[in-house]
Design a protein around this motif. Structure first.
Motif, PDB file in Angstrom:
ATOM      1  N   GLY A 188       0.909  -6.024   4.629  1.00 53.17           N
ATOM      2  CA  GLY A 188       1.814  -6.063   3.533  1.00 53.17           C
ATOM      3  C   GLY A 188       2.113  -5.162   2.591  1.00 53.17           C
ATOM      4  N   GLY A 189       2.128  -3.978   3.044  1.00 51.37           N
ATOM      5  CA  GLY A 189       2.525  -2.675   2.246  1.00 51.37           C
ATOM      6  C   GLY A 189       1.312  -2.446   1.580  1.00 51.37           C
ATOM      7  N   LYS A 190       0.077  -2.887   1.392  1.00 51.81           N
ATOM      8  CA  LYS A 190      -1.093  -2.359   0.774  1.00 51.81           C
ATOM      9  C   LYS A 190      -2.021  -1.772   1.508  1.00 51.81           C
ATOM     10  CE  LYS A 190       0.188  -5.721  -3.010  1.00 51.81           C
ATOM     11  NZ  LYS A 190      -0.420  -6.705  -3.830  1.00 51.81           N
ATOM     12  N   LEU A 191      -2.758  -1.129   1.169  1.00 48.59           N
ATOM     13  CA  LEU A 191      -4.147  -0.504   1.844  1.00 48.59           C
ATOM     14  C   LEU A 191      -5.301  -1.579   1.371  1.00 48.59           C
ATOM     15  CD1 LEU A 191      -3.887   3.354   0.826  1.00 48.59           C
ATOM     16  CD2 LEU A 191      -3.598   2.366   3.160  1.00 48.59           C
ATOM     17  N   VAL A 192      -5.739  -1.893   2.524  1.00 47.68           N
ATOM     18  CA  VAL A 192      -6.702  -3.061   2.257  1.00 47.68           C
ATOM     19  C   VAL A 192      -8.072  -2.681   3.631  1.00 47.68           C
ATOM     20  CG1 VAL A 192      -5.389  -4.808   1.647  1.00 47.68           C
ATOM     21  CG2 VAL A 192      -5.657  -4.490   4.048  1.00 47.68           C
ATOM     22  N   ALA A 193      -9.034  -3.379   3.400  1.00 51.22           N
ATOM     23  CA  ALA A 193     -10.170  -2.967   4.503  1.00 51.22           C
ATOM     24  C   ALA A 193      -9.799  -4.075   5.627  1.00 51.22           C
ATOM     25  CB  ALA A 193     -11.535  -3.412   4.055  1.00 51.22           C
ATOM     26  N   GLY A 194     -10.095  -3.626   6.826  1.00 54.39           N
ATOM     27  CA  GLY A 194     -10.010  -4.231   8.127  1.00 54.39           C
ATOM     28  C   GLY A 194     -10.730  -3.979   9.243  1.00 54.39           C
ATOM     29  N   VAL A 237       6.683   4.839  19.793  1.00 51.69           N
ATOM     30  CA  VAL A 237       5.980   5.316  18.714  1.00 51.69           C
ATOM     31  C   VAL A 237       6.288   4.393  17.342  1.00 51.69           C
ATOM     32  CG1 VAL A 237       7.549   7.269  17.919  1.00 51.69           C
ATOM     33  CG2 VAL A 237       5.367   7.182  17.257  1.00 51.69           C
ATOM     34  N   HIS A 238       5.352   4.115  16.357  1.00 50.12           N
ATOM     35  CA  HIS A 238       5.726   3.404  15.254  1.00 50.12           C
ATOM     36  C   HIS A 238       5.192   4.562  13.998  1.00 50.12           C
ATOM     37  CE1 HIS A 238       6.542  -0.036  17.474  1.00 50.12           C
ATOM     38  NE2 HIS A 238       5.628   0.190  18.177  1.00 50.12           N
ATOM     39  N   TYR A 239       5.874   4.243  12.796  1.00 48.82           N
ATOM     40  CA  TYR A 239       5.507   4.998  11.754  1.00 48.82           C
ATOM     41  C   TYR A 239       4.998   3.996  10.454  1.00 48.82           C
ATOM     42  CZ  TYR A 239       8.145   8.596  14.240  1.00 48.82           C
ATOM     43  OH  TYR A 239       8.297   9.335  15.257  1.00 48.82           O
ATOM     44  N   HIS A 240       4.235   4.421   9.876  1.00 48.20           N
ATOM     45  CA  HIS A 240       3.772   4.170   8.418  1.00 48.20           C
ATOM     46  C   HIS A 240       4.118   4.960   7.374  1.00 48.20           C
ATOM     47  CE1 HIS A 240      -0.067   5.813   8.305  1.00 48.20           C
ATOM     48  NE2 HIS A 240      -0.720   5.235   9.230  1.00 48.20           N
ATOM     49  N   SER A 241       4.006   5.039   6.211  1.00 48.39           N
ATOM     50  CA  SER A 241       3.987   6.142   5.182  1.00 48.39           C
ATOM     51  C   SER A 241       3.058   7.101   5.528  1.00 48.39           C
ATOM     52  CB  SER A 241       3.630   5.601   3.776  1.00 48.39           C
ATOM     53  OG  SER A 241       3.538   6.600   2.889  1.00 48.39           O
ATOM     54  N   ASP A 242       3.551   8.456   5.409  1.00 44.65           N
ATOM     55  CA  ASP A 242       2.660   9.567   5.691  1.00 44.65           C
ATOM     56  C   ASP A 242       2.399  10.067   3.950  1.00 44.65           C
ATOM     57  OD1 ASP A 242       5.019  10.959   4.745  1.00 44.65           O
ATOM     58  OD2 ASP A 242       4.619  12.351   6.253  1.00 44.65           O
ATOM     59  N   ALA A 243       2.391   9.263   3.123  1.00 41.42           N
ATOM     60  CA  ALA A 243       2.118   9.695   1.808  1.00 41.42           C
ATOM     61  C   ALA A 243       0.628   8.732   1.258  1.00 41.42           C
ATOM     62  CB  ALA A 243       3.049   9.525   0.956  1.00 41.42           C
ATOM     63  N   LEU A 244       0.035   8.679   2.391  1.00 38.06           N
ATOM     64  CA  LEU A 244      -1.307   7.627   1.711  1.00 38.06           C
ATOM     65  C   LEU A 244      -2.483   8.319   0.630  1.00 38.06           C
ATOM     66  CD1 LEU A 244      -2.375   6.310   5.347  1.00 38.06           C
ATOM     67  CD2 LEU A 244      -0.540   5.201   3.705  1.00 38.06           C
ATOM     68  N   ALA A 245      -2.427   9.627   0.882  1.00 40.36           N
ATOM     69  CA  ALA A 245      -3.210  10.536  -0.062  1.00 40.36           C
ATOM     70  C   ALA A 245      -2.434  11.886  -0.391  1.00 40.36           C
ATOM     71  CB  ALA A 245      -4.552  10.842   0.458  1.00 40.36           C
ATOM     72  N   PRO A 246      -2.909  12.543  -1.388  1.00 39.22           N
ATOM     73  CA  PRO A 246      -2.342  13.702  -1.671  1.00 39.22           C
ATOM     74  C   PRO A 246      -2.598  14.793  -0.764  1.00 39.22           C
ATOM     75  CG  PRO A 246      -3.365  12.619  -3.576  1.00 39.22           C
ATOM     76  CD  PRO A 246      -3.744  11.995  -2.468  1.00 39.22           C
ATOM     77  N   ILE A 284      13.093  13.908  15.227  1.00 32.48           N
ATOM     78  CA  ILE A 284      11.939  12.912  15.826  1.00 32.48           C
ATOM     79  C   ILE A 284      11.748  11.883  14.622  1.00 32.48           C
ATOM     80  CG2 ILE A 284      10.963  14.064  17.496  1.00 32.48           C
ATOM     81  CD1 ILE A 284       8.931  14.993  15.800  1.00 32.48           C
ATOM     82  N   ARG A 285      11.992  12.377  13.180  1.00 37.18           N
ATOM     83  CA  ARG A 285      11.640  11.482  12.268  1.00 37.18           C
ATOM     84  C   ARG A 285      12.471  11.683  11.083  1.00 37.18           C
ATOM     85  NH1 ARG A 285       6.242   9.198   8.958  1.00 37.18           N
ATOM     86  NH2 ARG A 285       7.349   7.319   8.033  1.00 37.18           N
ATOM     87  N   ASP A 286      13.129  10.741  10.473  1.00 33.55           N
ATOM     88  CA  ASP A 286      14.015  11.144   9.266  1.00 33.55           C
ATOM     89  C   ASP A 286      13.266  10.060   8.075  1.00 33.55           C
ATOM     90  OD1 ASP A 286      15.668  11.058   7.020  1.00 33.55           O
ATOM     91  OD2 ASP A 286      17.571  10.074   8.148  1.00 33.55           O
ATOM     92  N   ASN A 287      12.235  10.985   7.584  1.00 30.10           N
ATOM     93  CA  ASN A 287      11.266  10.652   6.642  1.00 30.10           C
ATOM     94  C   ASN A 287      11.364  10.008   5.493  1.00 30.10           C
ATOM     95  OD1 ASN A 287       8.684  10.138   5.933  1.00 30.10           O
ATOM     96  ND2 ASN A 287       8.044  12.090   5.839  1.00 30.10           N
ATOM     97  N   HIS A 288      11.050   8.812   5.086  1.00 29.80           N
ATOM     98  CA  HIS A 288      11.320   8.193   3.770  1.00 29.80           C
ATOM     99  C   HIS A 288       9.901   7.105   3.417  1.00 29.80           C
ATOM    100  CE1 HIS A 288      13.192   5.499   0.846  1.00 29.80           C
ATOM    101  NE2 HIS A 288      13.888   6.333   0.550  1.00 29.80           N
ATOM    102  N   SER A 289       9.028   7.845   2.991  1.00 29.65           N
ATOM    103  CA  SER A 289       7.849   7.405   3.127  1.00 29.65           C
ATOM    104  C   SER A 289       7.329   6.825   1.676  1.00 29.65           C
ATOM    105  CB  SER A 289       6.497   8.171   3.495  1.00 29.65           C
ATOM    106  OG  SER A 289       6.777   8.317   4.981  1.00 29.65           O
ATOM    107  N   LEU A 290       6.790   5.701   1.431  1.00 22.49           N
ATOM    108  CA  LEU A 290       6.425   5.029   0.046  1.00 22.49           C
ATOM    109  C   LEU A 290       5.210   5.895  -0.239  1.00 22.49           C
ATOM    110  CD1 LEU A 290       6.427   3.318  -2.200  1.00 22.49           C
ATOM    111  CD2 LEU A 290       5.170   1.760  -0.754  1.00 22.49           C
ATOM    112  N   VAL A 291       5.069   6.336  -1.341  1.00 26.05           N
ATOM    113  CA  VAL A 291       4.104   7.272  -2.099  1.00 26.05           C
ATOM    114  C   VAL A 291       2.671   5.922  -2.377  1.00 26.05           C
ATOM    115  CG1 VAL A 291       3.034   8.615  -3.681  1.00 26.05           C
ATOM    116  CG2 VAL A 291       5.225   9.291  -2.733  1.00 26.05           C
ATOM    117  N   MET A 292       1.853   6.059  -1.300  1.00 19.35           N
ATOM    118  CA  MET A 292       0.804   5.082  -1.718  1.00 19.35           C
ATOM    119  C   MET A 292      -0.550   5.638  -2.670  1.00 19.35           C
ATOM    120  SD  MET A 292       1.151   2.973   1.640  1.00 19.35           S
ATOM    121  CE  MET A 292       0.496   1.523   1.227  1.00 19.35           C
ATOM    122  N   PHE A 293      -0.382   6.614  -3.249  1.00 22.19           N
ATOM    123  CA  PHE A 293      -1.389   7.075  -4.090  1.00 22.19           C
ATOM    124  C   PHE A 293      -1.063   7.186  -5.451  1.00 22.19           C
ATOM    125  CE2 PHE A 293       0.255  10.719  -2.180  1.00 22.19           C
ATOM    126  CZ  PHE A 293       0.904  11.695  -3.413  1.00 22.19           C
TER     127      PHE A 293
END
Length: 269
Positions: A117-123, A149-158, A254-263
Motif C-alpha cells: 500500500g505504498g508503505k514499508l511494513v514488516a512481512g 520485470v517490475h519496479y518499486h521505488s529505488d529511493a527506499l533509503a539514502p 530500460i527505466r524512465d525513473n520516477h521513484s517516490l522518496v520513502m525516507f
C-alpha cells in the motif's frame, strides 16, 4: 474529487483475497504457457565469468530497524541456496518464484521489510527484492532476454557514497510479481549467488567470452518535490558495447525513473 479506493486497499482481508487471486491466475497461465523452465542446479561451474556484483545485506542509519535488516539477510541467504549454480539452458525460462517458492516461517523465513500500500511494513520473507535486484543486474550484463520485470521505488533509503543505477528498485512478490528471463541463445548460462561477511555476492557465468559487454548509464538524475512528496527522477539506459573496440552498438532505455522518496527528505543530498 476524492479518488476511490481499490478493492484490495479497503481492508487487509480484501488485500489478501486479491493477492491469492493473482497467485492463482499466475499458476493457471504458467500451466498453459508451454514454457521450459530452468530447474537444474549444478555444482560444476561454467568456465567463463561474464560479470560479478556485490551489495551490502545490512543497511544502517536513522529510522532503519536493525532486526528487520538481520532478518532480511537470513531470508536472502535461504533464497540464494535455491538459486546458486542454476543453469539456464538454451530455450529455457528462468522464473524467480518458480525456483525460490513461497516464503513461509516453516521454511525458516523471517519478517523483513516489504512495500504494501505504498508503505514499508514488516512481512514474512521481506527483503527478497534486494536479491531480485542483484539478479536483474546480472541479467542486464548478459545476452539473456528479460521477459518480465517490475519496479518499486529505488529511493527506499539514502544513497551511501556514489549513486549506483539499480542499486535498488526491482520488485518481486509471490508469485505474480516475478522476475523472468529467457535464453534465446545457443549456449547455457549459470547463476552464482552466495552471502558472506554481510555481503550478497552474485555472478553470471557462460561457456565462452562474449563478443560484447554491457553497461548501465543514468542520465538526468535529480530529486524533485511534487506536492508534499519528493521523487528521484532519471533515465536509465542499457549500453551494448563491442568488446574489442569499446564502441557503443546499442543504447536502450530500460527505466524512465520516477521513484517516490520513502525516507526522511531531510536526508536528501
Amino acid at each position: 474529487m476524492k479518488q476511490r479506493k481499490l478493492f484490495c486497499d479497503r481492508n487487509p482481508v480484501f488485500y489478501a483475497i486479491s493477492q491469492e487471486k493473482g497467485i492463482l491466475l499466475r499458476h493457471l497461465r504458467d500451466l498453459t504457457s508451454g514454457a521450459s523452465w530452468a530447474t537444474c542446479q549444478s555444482q560444476t561451474l561454467l568456465p567463463e565469468t561474464l560479470w560479478t556484483t556485490e551489495s551490502g545485506l545490512i543497511k544502517r542509519g536513522p529510522g532503519i530497524d536493525p532486526v528487520l535488516q538481520q532478518n532480511k539477510a537470513v531470508n536472502i541467504d535461504l533464497a540464494c541456496r535455491r538459486l546458486d549454480g542454476l543453469l539456464i539452458r538454451p530455450g529455457e525460462t528462468f522464473s524467480f518464484w518458480r525456483r525460490v517458492g513461497r516464503t513461509s516461517r516453516r521454511k525458516g523465513y523471517r519478517d523483513g521489510r516489504v512495500i504494501q500500500g505504498g508503505k514499508l511494513v514488516a512481512g514474512t520473507g521481506g527483503g527478497l527484492c534486494n536479491l531480485g535486484n542483484t539478479l536483474y543486474l546480472l541479467f542486464l550484463h548478459s545476452p539473456l532476454t528479460v521477459t518480465e520485470v517490475h519496479y518499486h521505488s529505488d529511493a527506499l533509503a539514502p544513497d551511501h557514497g556514489k549513486r549506483v543505477p539499480f542499486a535498488a528498485g526491482t520488485s518481486v512478490c509471490y508469485n505474480y510479481i516475478d522476475l523472468r528471463v529467457r535464453n534465446d541463445t545457443d549456449r547455457p548460462f549459470q547463476l552464482r549467488l552466495w552471502c558472506a561477511d554481510e555481503q550478497l555476492h552474485g555472478a553470471i557465468l557462460g561457456t565462452r567470452r562474449e563478443d560484447v559487454t554491457y553497461d548501465l548509464l543514468e542520465e538526468g538524475h535529480h530529486f524533485a518535490k511534487e506536492g508534499e512528496d519528493y521523487y528521484r527522477i532519471s533515465k536509465i539506459y542499457r549500453l551494448t558495447l563491442d568488446r574489442a573496440t569499446g564502441q557503443v552498438l546499442d543504447k536502450t532505455l530500460i527505466r524512465d525513473n520516477h521513484s517516490l522518496v520513502m525516507f526522511d527528505p531531510a536526508l536528501l543530498p
